[in-house]
Design an enzyme around this catalytic site. Structure first.
Site, PDB file in Angstrom:
ATOM      1  N   ASP A  11      50.725   4.592   7.677  1.00  8.50           N
ATOM      2  CA  ASP A  11      50.414   4.321   6.277  1.00  8.50           C
ATOM      3  C   ASP A  11      51.745   4.085   5.542  1.00  8.50           C
ATOM      4  O   ASP A  11      52.811   4.476   6.039  1.00  8.50           O
ATOM      5  CB  ASP A  11      49.690   5.552   5.706  1.00  8.50           C
ATOM      6  N   ASP A  13      52.198   3.935   1.365  1.00 14.72           N
ATOM      7  CA  ASP A  13      52.316   4.704   0.115  1.00 14.72           C
ATOM      8  C   ASP A  13      52.079   6.205   0.349  1.00 14.72           C
ATOM      9  O   ASP A  13      51.038   6.605   0.861  1.00 14.72           O
ATOM     10  CB  ASP A  13      51.308   4.205  -0.927  1.00 14.72           C
ATOM     11  N   ASP A 208      48.893  10.154   4.688  1.00 12.85           N
ATOM     12  CA  ASP A 208      48.788  11.275   3.747  1.00 12.85           C
ATOM     13  C   ASP A 208      47.438  11.371   3.052  1.00 12.85           C
ATOM     14  O   ASP A 208      47.149  12.386   2.428  1.00 12.85           O
ATOM     15  CB  ASP A 208      49.881  11.164   2.659  1.00 12.85           C
TER      16      ASP A 208
HETATM   17 MG    MG Z   1      48.976   6.897   1.462  1.00 12.77          MG
END
Ligand code: MG
Length: 268
Positions: A11, A13, A208
């Site tokens: 991922d 961001d 996240d």
């Molecule tokens: Mg993310």
């Protein structure tokens, strides 16, 4: 862990990029190790192709990229007989047309990127104007800012599902897209590299957010990156799960260095 047959699927961001600043300085040592070992470092992001290409170019990466939450897989250097892109999602025009009809029909209070100018998008995201311009170049998904009640959201979600669309929760926005997710794209990548090499493939995935859960579940080693703004999502059902101590790119680097280089020479 041997680097042979290993893919790193990540991922962006809040994971490789800091949630607030979008910087990746804290990840440099692990980025260098992946580069040195020629380990494919594959972005799997809700970002657009234009945004992903800008970052890949800054990092001198030429690996495949999965964009818009599993909607499209781009292969920058396809072998003969391989496509340049594999589309798993739905065209954005269809998603936006449905969104407009739903708003008219039920009066939902929800805004999408298509409702905003580049300046408004920059204000909502903290991106620069140049970055916001790239973020607007979406092809297969529509990020949404939900401003209505939780109850209305459930109705909206059911309606999206009935239409054959998916609603995923990202770091800042909900994402309306076709019947795909980052996990489907990760499974496609495993098969792709297995077919190419004839060898079993080991996938380390890092993320996240809630929209990373399917990707982490499709990996051999799932790394949940600590977020400065929300608790860890539920643990994915991967063979091995690691939760980082540090947030964002610092946690990203810490986890990868310990997995790829158990006795790092450059520890500091
Ligand atoms: Mg993310």
């Amino acid at each position: 862990m041997s680097a042979v047959g290993t893919l790193v699927v990540t991922d962006l961001d809040g994971t490789l990029l800091d949630h607030h600043t979008y910087q990746y300085d804290a990840a440099q040592a692990a980025l260098a190790l992946c580069r040195q070992r020629r380990i494919p470092l594959i972005f799997n992001t809700s970002k657009t192709l234009a945004e992903s290409q800008a970052l890949a170019s800054a990092l001198s990466l030429h690996w495949p990229m999965v964009v818009e939450n599993g909607s499209a897989i781009h292969l920058p250097e396809p072998l003969e007989g391989e496509p340049r892109a594999v589309i798993l999602g739905q065209p954005r025009q269809q998603l936006v047309a449905w969104l407009q009809r739903e708003r008219q029909r039920a009066g939902f209070s929800v805004q999408g990127f298509s409702d905003w100018s580049v300046a408004e998008l920059a204000a909502h995201t903290g991106l620069s104007l140049a970055q916001a311009e790239l973020a607007q170049q979406r092809e297969y998904s529509e990020p949404l800012l939900w401003q209505d009640t939780e109850h209305a959201f459930l109705t909206f979600q059911a309606s999206a599902r009935a239409q054959g669309f998916t609603l995923l929760k990202g770091g800042r926005f909900f994402h309306l897209l076709g019947q795909t997710d980052k996990g489907r794209a990760t499974t496609w990548l495993r098969q792709h590299y297995h077919t190419r090499s004839g060898q079993p493939v080991q996938i380390i995935a890092l993320g996240d957010g809630h929209n990373d859960s399917a990707m982490l579940a499709a990996a051999d080693v799932a790394v949940q990156i600590r977020s400065p703004v929300h608790p860890f999502p539920p643990k994915p059902a991967a063979k091995r799960v690691i939760q980082t101590e540090l947030c964002g790119p610092a946690g990203w680097a810490q986890a990868l260095l310990s997995l790829l280089d158990p006795q790092p020479a450059a520890a500091h």
